[in-house]
Design a protein around this motif. Structure first.
Motif, PDB file in Angstrom:
ATOM      1  N   ASP A 214      -1.511  -6.761  -1.461  1.00 44.15           N
ATOM      2  CA  ASP A 214      -0.662  -6.119  -2.741  1.00 44.15           C
ATOM      3  C   ASP A 214      -0.551  -7.282  -3.931  1.00 44.15           C
ATOM      4  O   ASP A 214      -0.524  -8.423  -3.188  1.00 44.15           O
ATOM      5  N   ALA A 215      -0.040  -6.971  -5.032  1.00 42.47           N
ATOM      6  CA  ALA A 215       0.357  -7.962  -5.842  1.00 42.47           C
ATOM      7  C   ALA A 215       1.390  -7.520  -6.923  1.00 42.47           C
ATOM      8  O   ALA A 215       1.387  -6.064  -6.932  1.00 42.47           O
ATOM      9  N   ARG A 216       2.310  -8.220  -7.542  1.00 39.12           N
ATOM     10  CA  ARG A 216       3.383  -7.639  -8.228  1.00 39.12           C
ATOM     11  C   ARG A 216       2.988  -8.321  -9.596  1.00 39.12           C
ATOM     12  O   ARG A 216       2.668  -9.402 -10.008  1.00 39.12           O
ATOM     13  N   VAL A 217       3.003  -7.146 -10.559  1.00 39.56           N
ATOM     14  CA  VAL A 217       2.701  -7.442 -11.966  1.00 39.56           C
ATOM     15  C   VAL A 217       3.938  -7.598 -12.881  1.00 39.56           C
ATOM     16  O   VAL A 217       4.653  -6.566 -12.846  1.00 39.56           O
ATOM     17  N   GLU A 218       4.115  -8.709 -13.762  1.00 36.90           N
ATOM     18  CA  GLU A 218       5.378  -8.934 -14.179  1.00 36.90           C
ATOM     19  C   GLU A 218       4.865  -9.042 -15.560  1.00 36.90           C
ATOM     20  O   GLU A 218       4.047  -9.926 -15.966  1.00 36.90           O
ATOM     21  N   PRO A 219       5.572  -8.490 -16.616  1.00 37.75           N
ATOM     22  CA  PRO A 219       5.277  -8.483 -18.039  1.00 37.75           C
ATOM     23  C   PRO A 219       5.986  -9.726 -18.647  1.00 37.75           C
ATOM     24  O   PRO A 219       6.913 -10.124 -18.267  1.00 37.75           O
ATOM     25  N   LEU A 220       5.166 -10.389 -19.571  1.00 38.66           N
ATOM     26  CA  LEU A 220       5.686 -11.403 -20.370  1.00 38.66           C
ATOM     27  C   LEU A 220       6.136 -11.011 -21.753  1.00 38.66           C
ATOM     28  O   LEU A 220       5.730 -10.031 -22.243  1.00 38.66           O
ATOM     29  N   SER A 221       6.869 -11.889 -22.167  1.00 42.28           N
ATOM     30  CA  SER A 221       7.514 -11.566 -23.690  1.00 42.28           C
ATOM     31  C   SER A 221       6.387 -11.796 -24.667  1.00 42.28           C
ATOM     32  O   SER A 221       6.415 -10.821 -25.590  1.00 42.28           O
ATOM     33  N   ASP A 222       5.352 -12.300 -24.503  1.00 44.32           N
ATOM     34  CA  ASP A 222       4.283 -12.024 -25.417  1.00 44.32           C
ATOM     35  C   ASP A 222       3.334 -10.980 -25.467  1.00 44.32           C
ATOM     36  O   ASP A 222       2.197 -11.045 -26.128  1.00 44.32           O
TER      37      ASP A 222
ATOM     38  N   ARG B  21       1.304 -11.890  -9.408  1.00 47.23           N
ATOM     39  CA  ARG B  21       1.551 -12.543  -8.399  1.00 47.23           C
ATOM     40  C   ARG B  21       1.059 -11.920  -6.922  1.00 47.23           C
ATOM     41  O   ARG B  21       1.718 -10.909  -6.380  1.00 47.23           O
ATOM     42  N   PRO B  22      -0.082 -12.304  -6.196  1.00 52.84           N
ATOM     43  CA  PRO B  22      -0.373 -11.646  -4.959  1.00 52.84           C
ATOM     44  C   PRO B  22       0.328 -12.007  -4.027  1.00 52.84           C
ATOM     45  O   PRO B  22       1.257 -12.905  -4.081  1.00 52.84           O
ATOM     46  N   SER B  23       0.514 -11.110  -3.053  1.00 51.20           N
ATOM     47  CA  SER B  23       1.616 -11.229  -1.779  1.00 51.20           C
ATOM     48  C   SER B  23       0.877 -11.356  -0.477  1.00 51.20           C
ATOM     49  O   SER B  23       0.159 -10.525  -0.166  1.00 51.20           O
ATOM     50  N   LEU B  24       1.266 -12.351   0.365  1.00 51.32           N
ATOM     51  CA  LEU B  24       0.936 -12.563   1.574  1.00 51.32           C
ATOM     52  C   LEU B  24       1.982 -11.670   2.617  1.00 51.32           C
ATOM     53  O   LEU B  24       3.137 -11.842   2.115  1.00 51.32           O
TER      54      LEU B  24
ATOM     55  N   ARG C 175      -8.321 -12.340  -1.193  1.00 53.60           N
ATOM     56  CA  ARG C 175      -9.568 -12.521  -2.120  1.00 53.60           C
ATOM     57  C   ARG C 175      -9.084 -11.367  -3.265  1.00 53.60           C
ATOM     58  O   ARG C 175      -8.830 -10.448  -3.081  1.00 53.60           O
ATOM     59  N   TRP C 176      -9.305 -11.875  -4.490  1.00 56.64           N
ATOM     60  CA  TRP C 176      -9.140 -11.012  -5.570  1.00 56.64           C
ATOM     61  C   TRP C 176     -10.182 -11.375  -6.756  1.00 56.64           C
ATOM     62  O   TRP C 176     -10.862 -12.387  -6.818  1.00 56.64           O
TER      63      TRP C 176
ATOM     64  N   GLN D  70      -3.616 -12.710 -20.752  1.00 53.32           N
ATOM     65  CA  GLN D  70      -3.130 -12.834 -22.395  1.00 53.32           C
ATOM     66  C   GLN D  70      -3.047 -11.285 -22.693  1.00 53.32           C
ATOM     67  O   GLN D  70      -3.834 -10.352 -21.824  1.00 53.32           O
ATOM     68  N   ALA D  71      -2.389 -10.792 -23.556  1.00 52.02           N
ATOM     69  CA  ALA D  71      -2.309  -9.313 -24.025  1.00 52.02           C
ATOM     70  C   ALA D  71      -3.707  -9.227 -24.705  1.00 52.02           C
ATOM     71  O   ALA D  71      -3.955  -7.786 -24.493  1.00 52.02           O
ATOM     72  N   GLY D  72      -4.447  -9.947 -25.172  1.00 46.28           N
ATOM     73  CA  GLY D  72      -5.733  -9.600 -25.398  1.00 46.28           C
ATOM     74  C   GLY D  72      -6.647  -9.463 -24.261  1.00 46.28           C
ATOM     75  O   GLY D  72      -7.669  -8.899 -24.424  1.00 46.28           O
ATOM     76  N   ASP D  73      -6.404  -9.743 -23.174  1.00 47.16           N
ATOM     77  CA  ASP D  73      -7.004  -9.320 -21.800  1.00 47.16           C
ATOM     78  C   ASP D  73      -6.808  -7.940 -21.362  1.00 47.16           C
ATOM     79  O   ASP D  73      -7.648  -7.695 -20.370  1.00 47.16           O
ATOM     80  N   LEU D  74      -5.818  -7.315 -21.963  1.00 43.62           N
ATOM     81  CA  LEU D  74      -5.433  -5.795 -21.420  1.00 43.62           C
ATOM     82  C   LEU D  74      -5.973  -4.762 -22.009  1.00 43.62           C
ATOM     83  O   LEU D  74      -5.931  -4.961 -23.495  1.00 43.62           O
ATOM     84  N   PRO D  75      -6.157  -3.681 -21.714  1.00 40.97           N
ATOM     85  CA  PRO D  75      -6.125  -3.247 -20.286  1.00 40.97           C
ATOM     86  C   PRO D  75      -6.946  -4.206 -19.262  1.00 40.97           C
ATOM     87  O   PRO D  75      -8.149  -4.351 -19.785  1.00 40.97           O
ATOM     88  N   ALA D  76      -6.322  -4.284 -18.093  1.00 42.12           N
ATOM     89  CA  ALA D  76      -7.566  -4.936 -17.111  1.00 42.12           C
ATOM     90  C   ALA D  76      -7.379  -4.279 -15.641  1.00 42.12           C
ATOM     91  O   ALA D  76      -6.380  -3.378 -15.688  1.00 42.12           O
ATOM     92  N   VAL D  77      -8.229  -4.501 -14.847  1.00 40.00           N
ATOM     93  CA  VAL D  77      -8.171  -4.149 -13.392  1.00 40.00           C
ATOM     94  C   VAL D  77      -8.168  -5.409 -12.464  1.00 40.00           C
ATOM     95  O   VAL D  77      -8.777  -6.295 -12.807  1.00 40.00           O
ATOM     96  N   TYR D  78      -7.271  -5.337 -11.486  1.00 38.07           N
ATOM     97  CA  TYR D  78      -6.940  -6.527 -10.507  1.00 38.07           C
ATOM     98  C   TYR D  78      -7.165  -5.806  -9.343  1.00 38.07           C
ATOM     99  O   TYR D  78      -6.788  -4.678  -8.658  1.00 38.07           O
ATOM    100  N   CYS D  79      -8.110  -6.313  -8.475  1.00 38.71           N
ATOM    101  CA  CYS D  79      -8.812  -5.933  -7.207  1.00 38.71           C
ATOM    102  C   CYS D  79      -8.336  -6.985  -6.270  1.00 38.71           C
ATOM    103  O   CYS D  79      -8.493  -8.151  -6.258  1.00 38.71           O
ATOM    104  N   VAL D  80      -7.790  -6.522  -4.989  1.00 39.77           N
ATOM    105  CA  VAL D  80      -7.136  -7.687  -4.095  1.00 39.77           C
ATOM    106  C   VAL D  80      -7.389  -7.082  -2.544  1.00 39.77           C
ATOM    107  O   VAL D  80      -7.043  -5.785  -2.402  1.00 39.77           O
ATOM    108  N   TYR D  81      -8.035  -7.879  -1.766  1.00 40.34           N
ATOM    109  CA  TYR D  81      -7.918  -7.455  -0.183  1.00 40.34           C
ATOM    110  C   TYR D  81      -7.386  -8.600   0.442  1.00 40.34           C
ATOM    111  O   TYR D  81      -7.440  -9.739   0.117  1.00 40.34           O
TER     112      TYR D  81
END
Length: 95
Positions: free
Chosen positions: A11-19, A25-28, A37-38, A65-76
């Motif tokens: 799992d990972a936590r996605v936190e928005p930034l002011s910009d 933040r991936p979680s162990l 791995r991601w 960055q905002a310009g990188d979004l929308p995005a997909v994050y894959c993790v195992y």
């Protein structure tokens, strides 16, 4: 020899930034998950089922960055014996 898959999903936590960007933040879950791995990329361009394209992680936050979004994050995750979890797909919308 341990051949049982980990109980916890990666799992990972996605936190928005002011910009308009985000920090991921991936979680162990020690001792069950000892490494992750991601991979990330533009929405529509990432195949989370292609585990060969998923890279090692230092379990460090990833800033997009905002310009990188929308995005997909894959993790195992992997346990100490190398047993892996299914891939978790996290869709990250544009701001």
């Amino acid at each position: 020899m341990d051949r049982t898959p980990p109980v916890y999903a990666a799992d990972a936590r996605v936190e928005p930034l002011s910009d308009g960007g985000v920090v991921i933040r991936p979680s162990l879950h020690p001792p069950e998950l000892t490494s992750l791995r991601w991979r990330w990329g533009a929405a529509g361009s990432v195949d989370c089922d292609d585990s060969a394209a998923i890279t090692d992680s230092a379990v460090a936050p990833l800033r997009l960055q905002a310009g990188d979004l929308p995005a997909v994050y894959c993790v195992y995750g992997l346990d100490a014996a190398g047993n892996r979890t299914p891939v978790t797909r996290i869709d990250i919308p544009a701001p």
